[in-house]
Design a protein around this motif. Structure first.
Motif, short mmCIF file in Angstrom:
data_model
loop_
_atom_site.label_atom_id
_atom_site.label_comp_id
_atom_site.label_asym_id
_atom_site.label_seq_id
_atom_site.Cartn_x
_atom_site.Cartn_y
_atom_site.Cartn_z
N MET A 152 -1.38 -0.77 5.88
CA MET A 152 -2.11 -0.16 5.42
C MET A 152 -2.20 0.70 4.24
O MET A 152 -2.81 0.89 3.94
CB MET A 152 -3.38 -0.07 6.39
CG MET A 152 -3.66 -1.28 7.15
SD MET A 152 -4.06 -2.21 6.15
CE MET A 152 -3.31 -3.79 6.19
N THR A 153 -1.56 1.89 4.79
CA THR A 153 -0.90 3.01 3.74
C THR A 153 -0.69 2.67 2.25
O THR A 153 -0.72 3.27 1.06
CB THR A 153 0.36 3.95 4.23
OG1 THR A 153 1.82 2.71 4.19
CG2 THR A 153 -0.29 4.03 5.50
N TRP A 188 -6.27 2.81 -1.77
CA TRP A 188 -8.15 3.27 -1.46
C TRP A 188 -9.21 3.81 -2.01
O TRP A 188 -9.85 3.45 -1.95
CB TRP A 188 -8.22 4.06 0.27
CG TRP A 188 -7.37 3.14 1.24
CD1 TRP A 188 -5.89 3.15 1.58
CD2 TRP A 188 -7.78 2.08 2.21
NE1 TRP A 188 -5.78 2.58 2.87
CE2 TRP A 188 -6.53 1.12 3.73
CE3 TRP A 188 -8.88 1.55 2.16
CZ2 TRP A 188 -7.08 0.38 3.95
CZ3 TRP A 188 -9.12 0.18 2.89
CH2 TRP A 188 -8.28 -0.14 3.60
N VAL A 219 -2.72 -0.14 0.42
CA VAL A 219 -3.31 -0.27 0.03
C VAL A 219 -4.47 0.46 -0.70
O VAL A 219 -4.18 1.96 -0.56
CB VAL A 219 -4.57 -0.47 1.09
CG1 VAL A 219 -5.94 -0.98 0.57
CG2 VAL A 219 -3.76 -2.05 2.18
N LEU A 262 3.01 -3.68 -1.35
CA LEU A 262 1.94 -4.55 -0.36
C LEU A 262 1.75 -5.78 -0.03
O LEU A 262 1.64 -6.49 0.38
CB LEU A 262 0.78 -3.56 -1.20
CG LEU A 262 -0.73 -4.19 -0.25
CD1 LEU A 262 -0.65 -4.28 1.16
CD2 LEU A 262 -2.16 -4.46 -0.18
#
Length: 833
Positions: free
Chosen positions: A86-87, A91, A89, A40
């Protein structure tokens, strides 16, 4: 800024590193927060840089075809990249909600970036494969393979071959009787000889397999040849792809002396601790052998067509800092070709420094108009003529002149412009107070740059001012030739000075002295230093003035030599021998145009006037020198004959006397290989004539020959010396192509160098004077600064010649001391007697 970021991201090693990281991020692995954060961070920085490059990209070329479409796809790629980013991150750790592992599939979107990174390679491959003739070849190959496989499967379907396992499942069953398994089996026989049947149980299958395999070998051979052509074309396209550089140097047209020029430039950049970035653009597909090994292998080679089309595209001329246009040797009109190239360069880049080599002195003005501001014109033929003239008049100058004017080692002449745009000067002229120039020299020697400790300062080379360039307010920031260069003046005038001319071992030291002077730093020596005593000096060697001269062959620089010889002696007679009628016409035209204006060449205060004109349209038989003041001078006779013929050298041709009756035989040569061969043959024949009839040669006669091949010149000197060991003329070899390259090199690194060169080596005015010591005092010893101060009234001391043959150019002011008995001569910039 955006352009710089885009250029950095487009570097090969950056693209390779990012491609490896993208592939590593796509490898399936258990969920690891740390690795996701690392990816990231890396890809986030990359995306941020790409966004900046996209936003800050220059809009100057948006009107070009396809610019809007390319910008749209670039923006869309950023959006897709953001989604894929964003994948990475974590989450689950941030929200506490279990991560859906299928989201990782979105990371595959980053595979599209690989296409973007390697788009130039893929685009080249697509262009090569989709070309009409290439598509026909690929299509024909596919059709042949398909027809062979179909024919083999059809034959096997109509003959009883039930005992063969066609589908490869290790069982013979009903599936082996179907058409499609047999078609696939036949296709495998064509494309892979390793699939050939090993069990000869069914002879029909063996025969079909053998025929398909042999046909497949021909198909594979054809495929290998096709792939070889494709790879060759891809390599050619990649080799002519722009280097994507900025602030580099582009050299247009490869000349025989170009490797020497590149070697000098690389050495100069290394001394400045700068990365050398050079692109050579020429018609040849492959670079010469010198550019394939060693330090010159780093030079990028780009191919252009005869007119120079593609120059601005393949060499990044628009972003270059300097463009050097060399005279194209085989062009019908080299100067016109150079001017056309300059116009192309200026259309793409108006800020770069353009250095143009011009052969005909009368074409200098046209090249200057084509280049405009920030253009340096190098009239190499004029400079070569001045060099040859110096080798004739004062042969002792050449060895030292070669060291300080034409090499990258030791100390050299530099100019530091205070006001020229783009040369890192203070920006405005220096306004000195009136005073003795010797005071400036003494001040420079007293403040020689070096370390803080005296031990380091004792070994620091000196910076010796030898002149200044005056200029008024109108000339501020203008071209170098707009100023008035004054070498070794008695006093400095209280008017604006545009540049300082000095001898030193490094430009940075000359620049430091210039900035110190401009900044008002107080230095001692505002007046001429007072020194008690001085060494006694002998007379300077007299100028050699040949009265009978035989010139063999013509090139534009020949006119300069003839003008210089005739301007100094009204009794000088020159015979110019040429082989072809066209050469006679070219020579006649050059003599007519010489001296039309001082700004266009060296005219030595006179001109040539035709004599012996026969019929209209035919060249005259000769030219008479007409000085601006005083009576007429000597003459040049034009004779058509072969100077390499023994009949001509023996004086049997009309208009040419025996070679031994001339004080000087000059063969200037040319870049064409023919001239090297003829000059070498002529020199060897002169040596043989001197060996068998030494009494026919004038005492002190000399042979000066220009040779493009440096190694040939060295061997020629050795052979000539062996043959004339018992007596005869002396031989001096001028490496013409090396000199051309070095003239261009000095014009690149030393602004205004041509004016300095003409002053120091040209006849009249200031020059490099070797002054021997008379009756040296064995007890008296001198340091360099003391000796320079004691000889200030005679000129500017810049070098010592010791009795062991060494030359010490601009040594440390505190070096020494040397006893007078150790000093054979001093070298000064002084007025020619």
């Amino acid at each position: 800024m955006g352009e710089a970021i885009a250029r950095a991201l487009d570097r090969l090693w950056v693209r390779i590193a990012l491609s490896v990281l993208i592939l590593a991020s796509l490898v399936p692995h258990p969920s690891d927060t740390l690795s996701d954060l690392v990816f990231l961070a890396i890809f986030g920085v990359e995306l941020a840089l790409r966004v900046i490059a996209f936003v800050k990209a220059p809009r100057a070329h948006e009107r070009e075809a396809g610019a809007t479409r390319r910008r749209f796809w670039a923006g869309l790629a950023l959006v897709v990249d953001f989604i894929a980013l964003m994948t990475f991150v974590p989450w689950a750790a941030l929200t506490g909600i279990a991560e859906a592992r299928w989201l990782r599939l979105l990371r595959l979107l980053r595979m599209l970036l690989l296409v973007g990174y390697w788009a130039p390679v893929l685009k080249d491959t697509w262009q090569v494969l989709t070309r009409h003739d290439r598509m026909r070849q690929v299509t024909l190959l596919g059709i042949i393979v398909g027809l062979l496989a179909f024919a083999g499967a059809t034959v096997l379907s109509h003959i009883p071959v039930d005992g063969t396992d066609f589908d490869g499942d290790a069982h013979i069953d009903a599936d082996d009787r179907h058409f499609w398994p047999r078609l696939w089996w036949a296709f495998r026989q064509v494309q892979d000889p390793g699939n050939m049947v090993t069990d000869p149980g069914e002879i029909a299958v063996v025969v079909v397999s053998l025929l398909l395999t042999v046909a497949g070998l021909f198909v594979v051979s054809f495929l290998i040849g096709l792939a070889t052509d494709i790879v060759r074309e891809l390599v050619a396209l990649a080799r002519n792809r722009p280097p994507n550089w900025k602030g580099h140097t582009v050299l247009v047209h490869a000349t025989p002396g170009m490797p020497r020029l590149l070697a000098e430039l690389m050495g100069y950049y290394e001394r400045l601790f700068r990365r050398p970035l050079f692109v050579v653009a020429d018609q040849a597909e492959e670079p010469p052998a010198e550019l394939r090994s060693g330090e010159l292998a780093r030079v990028r080679w780009r191919q252009i067509d005869v007119r120079g089309q593609g120059l601005t595209r393949v060499s990044d001329v628009a972003s270059a800092r300097r463009v050097v246009v060399l005279a194209k040797p085989d062009a019908p009109f080299p100067d016109a070709h150079a001017a056309a190239t300059v116009l192309d360069v200026r259309e793409a880049n108006a800020r770069a420094w353009v250095v143009v080599e011009v052969l005909e002195p009368n074409n200098v003005a046209a090249a200057r108009v084509a280049g405009g501001a920030r253009t340096v014109i190098v009239s190499t033929e004029k400079l070569l003529g001045i060099w040859a003239l110096a080798a004739i008049r004062r042969p002792e100058q050449i060895a030292l002149a070669w060291e300080i004017l034409a090499t990258r080692g030791g100390s050299e002449i530099y100019t530091c412009f205070f006001d020229a745009d783009g040369l890192d000067g203070p920006g405005v002229p220096w306004r000195p107070a009136a005073g003795a120039f010797a005071g400036l020299v003494d001040a420079a020697l007293a403040s020689a740059p070096g370390g803080r400790h005296e031990r380091k300062r004792r070994h620091a080379a000196a910076v010796i001012p030898i002149g200044v360039v005056y200029g008024d307010e109108a000339a501020q920031g203008g071209a170098h030739e707009d100023g008035e260069a004054v070498i070794a003046p008695a006093r400095i005038e209280a008017r604006p000075v545009r540049a300082l001319i000095a001898i030193g071992d490094d430009f940075k030291r000359v620049e430091a002295l210039a900035h110190a002077l401009h900044g008002g730093v107080r230095v001692p020596g505002t007046e001429a230093p007072q020194v008690v005593g001085a060494p006694r000096l002998a007379e300077v060697a007299p100028i050699v003035r040949p009265r009978r001269v035989l010139v063999c062959g013509f090139r534009p620089g020949t006119v300069v030599v003839c003008a210089g010889l005739l301007a100094e002696g009204s009794q000088t007679a020159i015979t110019l021998v040429m082989r072809h009628e066209e050469s006679v016409r070219q020579a006649a035209q050059a003599f007519r145009e010489h001296g039309l204006g001082e700004a266009r060449g060296v005219c030595f205060a006179g001109r040539f006037e035709a004599v012996g004109v026969a019929r209209e349209g035919e060249p005259p038989s000769g030219f008479r020198w007409v000085p601006r003041e005083g009576e007429g001078g000597g003459e040049v006779r034009l004779v058509r004959a072969d100077w390499s013929s023994e009949r001509t050298l023996s004086g049997l041709e009309a208009g040419v006397a025996h070679v031994g009756s001339y004080d000087l035989v000059l063969m200037m040569g040319a870049h064409l290989p023919e001239y090297d061969g003829r000059n070498a043959i002529a020199c060897l024949k002169i040596a043989d004539l001197a060996r068998v009839a030494r009494e026919r040669f004038t005492a002190g006669s000399r042979v000066v020959v220009g040779v493009a091949d440096r190694e040939l010149g060295r061997r020629l000197e050795e052979s000539f010396a062996r043959a004339t060991r018992s007596g005869g003329p002396a031989l001096t070899v001028l490496p013409t192509e090396d000199l051309r390259a070095l003239f261009v090199f000095q014009s690149i690194v030393v602004p205004g160098w041509e004016a300095i060169f003409l002053e120091l080596l040209g006849p009249g005015g200031m020059g490099l004077m070797r002054v021997p010591l008379a009756e040296p005092a064995a007890e008296h010893a001198w340091r360099f600064a003391e000796l320079a101060a004691s000889l200030a009234e005679r000129g500017v001391l810049f070098a010592l010649e010791l009795t062991d043959g060494r030359h010490l150019v601009a040594p440390s002011p505190r070096a020494g001391p040397w006893r007078e008995a150790e000093i054979a001569a001093v070298w000064m910039v002084a007025r020619e007697p």
